[in-house]
Scaffold this motif. Structure first.
Motif, PDB file in Angstrom:
ATOM      1  N   ASN A  19      38.907  52.446  34.842  1.00 39.60           N
ATOM      2  CA  ASN A  19      37.839  52.925  35.722  1.00 39.60           C
ATOM      3  C   ASN A  19      37.037  51.794  36.346  1.00 39.60           C
ATOM      4  N   MET A  20      37.719  50.711  36.685  1.00 39.99           N
ATOM      5  CA  MET A  20      36.996  49.585  37.243  1.00 39.99           C
ATOM      6  C   MET A  20      36.619  49.840  38.698  1.00 39.99           C
ATOM      7  N   SER A  21      35.443  49.345  39.082  1.00 39.74           N
ATOM      8  CA  SER A  21      35.074  49.354  40.497  1.00 39.74           C
ATOM      9  C   SER A  21      35.879  48.238  41.158  1.00 39.74           C
ATOM     10  N   LYS A  22      35.843  48.216  42.488  1.00 42.10           N
ATOM     11  CA  LYS A  22      36.543  47.172  43.239  1.00 42.10           C
ATOM     12  C   LYS A  22      36.104  45.773  42.771  1.00 42.10           C
ATOM     13  N   GLU A  23      34.799  45.601  42.561  1.00 44.53           N
ATOM     14  CA  GLU A  23      34.268  44.289  42.154  1.00 44.53           C
ATOM     15  C   GLU A  23      34.756  43.904  40.747  1.00 44.53           C
ATOM     16  N   GLU A  24      34.693  44.893  39.829  1.00 48.63           N
ATOM     17  CA  GLU A  24      35.145  44.610  38.453  1.00 48.63           C
ATOM     18  C   GLU A  24      36.636  44.269  38.444  1.00 48.63           C
ATOM     19  N   TYR A  25      37.411  45.037  39.230  1.00 51.67           N
ATOM     20  CA  TYR A  25      38.859  44.800  39.299  1.00 51.67           C
ATOM     21  C   TYR A  25      39.135  43.373  39.746  1.00 51.67           C
ATOM     22  N   LYS A  26      38.400  42.947  40.766  1.00 48.90           N
ATOM     23  CA  LYS A  26      38.642  41.612  41.325  1.00 48.90           C
ATOM     24  C   LYS A  26      38.283  40.491  40.372  1.00 48.90           C
ATOM     25  N   LYS A  27      37.215  40.673  39.563  1.00 50.75           N
ATOM     26  CA  LYS A  27      36.845  39.544  38.711  1.00 50.75           C
ATOM     27  C   LYS A  27      37.269  39.727  37.257  1.00 50.75           C
ATOM     28  N   SER A  28      38.127  40.714  37.011  1.00 49.52           N
ATOM     29  CA  SER A  28      38.605  40.937  35.647  1.00 49.52           C
ATOM     30  C   SER A  28      39.289  39.690  35.093  1.00 49.52           C
ATOM     31  N   SER A  29      39.020  39.382  33.809  1.00 55.70           N
ATOM     32  CA  SER A  29      39.716  38.244  33.212  1.00 55.70           C
ATOM     33  C   SER A  29      40.470  38.704  31.964  1.00 55.70           C
ATOM     34  N   ALA A  30      40.855  39.964  31.961  1.00 53.87           N
ATOM     35  CA  ALA A  30      41.544  40.566  30.813  1.00 53.87           C
ATOM     36  C   ALA A  30      42.952  39.987  30.655  1.00 53.87           C
ATOM     37  N   PRO A  31      43.553  40.186  29.467  1.00 57.46           N
ATOM     38  CA  PRO A  31      44.932  39.707  29.257  1.00 57.46           C
ATOM     39  C   PRO A  31      45.895  40.298  30.280  1.00 57.46           C
ATOM     40  N   THR A  32      46.934  39.564  30.557  1.00 58.94           N
ATOM     41  CA  THR A  32      47.864  39.967  31.613  1.00 58.94           C
ATOM     42  C   THR A  32      48.509  41.331  31.362  1.00 58.94           C
ATOM     43  N   LEU A  33      48.815  41.642  30.078  1.00 61.89           N
ATOM     44  CA  LEU A  33      49.456  42.929  29.789  1.00 61.89           C
ATOM     45  C   LEU A  33      48.608  44.108  30.295  1.00 61.89           C
ATOM     46  N   ASN A  34      47.282  43.937  30.286  1.00 64.82           N
ATOM     47  CA  ASN A  34      46.414  45.025  30.742  1.00 64.82           C
ATOM     48  C   ASN A  34      46.662  45.373  32.200  1.00 64.82           C
ATOM     49  N   HIS A  35      47.062  44.382  32.979  1.00 68.27           N
ATOM     50  CA  HIS A  35      47.282  44.620  34.407  1.00 68.27           C
ATOM     51  C   HIS A  35      48.392  45.654  34.650  1.00 68.27           C
ATOM     52  N   PHE A  36      49.302  45.770  33.701  1.00 67.37           N
ATOM     53  CA  PHE A  36      50.342  46.794  33.846  1.00 67.37           C
ATOM     54  C   PHE A  36      49.713  48.181  33.898  1.00 67.37           C
ATOM     55  N   TYR A  37      48.693  48.398  33.032  1.00 67.94           N
ATOM     56  CA  TYR A  37      48.057  49.726  32.952  1.00 67.94           C
ATOM     57  C   TYR A  37      47.008  49.916  34.037  1.00 67.94           C
ATOM     58  N   GLU A  38      46.390  48.787  34.454  1.00 66.79           N
ATOM     59  CA  GLU A  38      45.323  48.875  35.451  1.00 66.79           C
ATOM     60  C   GLU A  38      45.878  48.960  36.870  1.00 66.79           C
TER      61      GLU A  38
END
Ligand code: ADP
Ligand code: NI
Length: 220
Positions: free
Chosen positions: A161-180
């Motif tokens: 449920n990230m906003s556009k801004e949160e999505y852009k500055k996310s620094s989460a582990p790469t595997l999370n990007h599969f789900y996001e």
């Protein structure tokens, strides 16, 4: 000056894009553009679109990505306009290409899109296909490496449920990007051809993830 032929315009655009993207991160370099251009031509065969607009849109869609330019979202369209004006391209084509560049990008789960055209649909599908499957996996880990991210951390859950801004500055582990992002793309395809290819690539990623979790726990 007489207008360039389609072939000359495309050749000049390729040369321009290659020079613009020199030294780019491996997932957003000339070869990403090359693959998106090929995907675009393939999908366009079964859609009634303006061939010049889709090819220019594909070739110019990432020339100045806001992610790599301090979040400036107008630098891409402006750079494309300047180049196309130097090529004497028709104003309505320039405007359409600018709109494709402005609206192609995935901005997280909660974003609605403001401009619509079949040409944008085709180029967007072509770009999304390059985000999934084997190439998608490779690009994603390359991006994570480029920004120093962890591969995976079982304690950091994906955030859908990230906003556009949160999505852009996310620094989460790469595997999370599969789900996001990556696993969401197959249901967001615009064209029939795009959807069919996306379904195959999605299944491949799913297999990769199953294997990844097994190996993470030392299972075989
Ligand atoms: P779009 O052009 O659809 O906005 P991006 O340029 O944000 O997409 O992403 C293109 C590719 O870059 C993604 O498919 C992925 O491979 C990689 N990427 C982008 N953001 C991340 C991230 N937070 N973590 C890992 N990879 C990412
Ligand atoms: Ni792209």
């Amino acid at each position: 000056m007489s207008p360039l032929t389609h072939k000359q315009l495309i050749a000049n655009t390729i040369e321009f894009v290659k020079s613009q993207l020199e030294g780019a991160e491996g997932g957003h370099d000339w070869w990403h553009i090359y693959r998106v251009w090929n995907n675009t031509k393939h999908i366009a065969q079964t859609e009634q679109v303006d061939q010049t607009v889709v090819e220019l849109g594909a070739l110019l869609h990432d020339i100045a990505d806001s992610k790599f330019h301090n979040g400036d979202e107008e630098i891409g369209p402006a750079t494309a306009r300047k180049f196309l004006e130097s090529q004497n391209t028709e104003p309505n084509i320039i405007e359409h290409v600018e709109n494709i560049i402005r609206h192609i990008s995935f901005k997280g789960g909660n974003h609605t899109q403001g401009f619509k055209s079949l040409e944008l649909d085709v180029v967007q599908d072509a770009d999304r296909l390059d985000a999934i499957g084997a190439i998608g996996i490779a690009r994603t880990f390359n991006y994570g490496g480029h920004f120093g991210r962890a591969l995976y951390d079982p304690n950091i859950k994906p955030n859908l449920n990230m906003s556009k801004e949160e999505y852009k500055k996310s620094s989460a582990p790469t595997l999370n990007h599969f789900y996001e992002k990556l696993l969401l793309l197959k249901d967001r395809m615009n064209t029939k051809t795009g959807r069919e290819i996306a379904n195959q690539r999605h299944e491949y990623m799913q297999g990769f993830l199953d294997q990844f979790y097994k190996e993470w726990e030392g299972l075989n």
